[in-house]
Design a protein around this motif. Structure first.
Motif, mmCIF file in Angstrom:
data_model
loop_
_atom_site.group_PDB
_atom_site.id
_atom_site.type_symbol
_atom_site.label_atom_id
_atom_site.label_comp_id
_atom_site.label_asym_id
_atom_site.label_seq_id
_atom_site.Cartn_x
_atom_site.Cartn_y
_atom_site.Cartn_z
ATOM 1 N N GLU A 128 43.112 40.689 42.142
ATOM 2 C CA GLU A 128 44.252 40.860 41.250
ATOM 3 C C GLU A 128 45.509 40.219 41.815
ATOM 4 O O GLU A 128 46.408 39.838 41.065
ATOM 5 N N GLY A 148 44.532 36.696 39.361
ATOM 6 C CA GLY A 148 45.882 37.248 39.484
ATOM 7 C C GLY A 148 46.934 36.304 38.944
ATOM 8 O O GLY A 148 47.863 36.713 38.229
ATOM 9 N N THR A 181 41.918 42.303 30.400
ATOM 10 C CA THR A 181 41.453 42.419 31.782
ATOM 11 C C THR A 181 40.259 43.365 31.864
ATOM 12 O O THR A 181 40.114 44.293 31.062
ATOM 13 N N THR A 185 37.692 45.477 34.858
ATOM 14 C CA THR A 185 37.362 45.818 36.233
ATOM 15 C C THR A 185 36.081 45.074 36.617
ATOM 16 O O THR A 185 35.396 44.506 35.766
ATOM 17 N N ILE A 187 38.932 41.395 39.646
ATOM 18 C CA ILE A 187 39.061 41.672 38.220
ATOM 19 C C ILE A 187 38.645 40.443 37.425
ATOM 20 O O ILE A 187 38.504 39.338 37.972
#
Length: 386
Positions: free
Chosen positions: A103, A109, A124, A126, A145
């Motif tokens: 991230e 990111g 987004t 996980t 992510i």
């Protein structure tokens, strides 16, 4: 008094040169383009695997408007192609794009930060949700992510290049292939371009010769490296590598390298490549036309597949070796060196610059015609290294 052979000359007709030729001709500029090889050759970086066009560009905020304009122009060019050739495939396919990584990293990111700063819709995931949605991406660390950009898509290099050159010629541009420019001589009010057999003059020149730029403009701090592009067969048919299940992606690995590619969009093979996240690579002399392939070109990538992208044969079905040219800071080079009104340079795009070609071509046309650009481009100035 000099009699000019052209108002503007474009040297190098890869993706950026073809785009510049197209956008200049569309404004009525008397422009001629030179390509030392055949149009669409495989010695540079405008061929091979499809390229992702992302609006949420993490490298610099100024690239987001260029990406938006590029998408508009790809769609415009696709519509023109459809009008003239019924049933022809899109040059740009809006199939979305995926960024994977930490991230706080550069890929996922950076994409998330750019999307928030510029209002680009993204979603987004996980790591566990990513594995469920895209099961062919395995070995994703828990702290990583996924960032899904629905507006992203892929550009097909060879058809896109042909379409831009055709549009340029239809707008009045002249194209000279198998025409090597050996020297750019500065003369009062313009330039004289030398070939092995003749010379011609133009009021200004646009240098978009990719890996061959430093030879035409000594002192430009660009490095050219070898860039293999590989295609891998599925071990089983219909095994989850279609574009919807395995869309175009960029994935930052723990060691900083970036794995990128796309599913079986144009062929039954999956396109993949691996490069150092800092833009490094094996230095390559662009004059060396030997692009023979060895295991060294694909073995590092193949070793990653069982753990990162299982379900593919580990020996590629095809490997093409091109070049990637980049500046020390990883950004493009675009502008007039030293403010010289006779020269515009555009390069350092690496392999991912192809998707941005129409926006870059538009920016070149603005510079060449003295049109105020809606996008500030000082951050790309070739003089920033001085």
């Amino acid at each position: 008094m000099t009699r000019w052979d052209a108002e503007t000359a474009v040297v190098g007709l890869g993706a950026w040169g073809a785009a510049a030729l197209w956008r200049l001709a569309s404004r009525g500029v008397d422009v001629v383009g030179f390509e030392r090889f055949t149009a669409g050759h495989t010695l540079g970086s405008s061929h091979g695997c499809s390229r992702m066009l992302r609006l949420a560009r993490p490298e610099h905020p100024g690239l987001v408007p260029l990406a938006r304009r590029s998408k508009e122009l790809w769609e415009q060019l696709t519509d023109t192609e459809r009008d003239t050739a019924s049933g022809r495939e899109s040059l740009f396919t809006a199939c979305g794009g995926l960024a994977i990584g930490p991230e706080d990293g550069r890929v996922a990111g950076g994409t998330l930060r750019a999307a928030r700063a510029h209002g680009v819709p993204v979603r987004t995931f996980t790591a566990s949700a990513l594995r469920f949605r895209h099961p062919r991406h395995t070995g994703v660390p828990r702290r990583h992510i996924g960032v899904w950009e629905p507006s992203a898509g892929v550009v097909r290099p060879e058809p896109a290049l042909r379409a831009m050159l055709t549009a340029a010629e239809q707008a009045g541009a002249r194209v000279a292939t198998d025409s090597r420019i050996t020297q750019v001589e500065h003369i009062p009010g313009g330039v004289r371009l030398h070939t092995p057999h003749a010379s011609l003059t133009a009021r200004q020149v646009v240098l978009t010769a990719g890996a061959w730029l430093p030879a035409l403009l000594p002192g430009l701090p660009l490095q050219t490296v070898r860039m293999p592009l590989a295609r891998f067969r599925e071990l089983e048919t219909d095994s989850g590598f279609d574009p919807e299940s395995f869309p175009s992606f960029r994935r930052e690995l723990d060691d900083g390298r970036i794995l990128w590619g796309s599913g079986t969009q144009d062929t039954q093979n999956v396109s993949l490549a691996l490069y150092d996240g800092m833009g490094e690579g094996k230095p390559f002399d662009p004059e060396d036309t030997d692009r023979s392939v060895s295991a060294e070109d694909w073995s590092d990538l193949a070793r990653l597949l069982p753990a990162k992208v299982p379900g593919l044969e580990t020996v590629p079905a095809r490997v093409a070796v091109g070049t990637r040219t980049h500046a020390p800071d990883g950004m493009y080079v675009l502008g007039r060196p030293g403010g010289d009104p006779r020269v515009i340079v555009a390069g350092g795009a690496g392999i991912h610059g192809l998707a941005q070609a129409p926006g870059i071509g538009e920016a070149v046309a603005d510079l060449a015609t003295g049109t105020p650009s809606p996008v500030p481009l000082d951050f790309l100035s070739p003089d920033r290294f001085n």
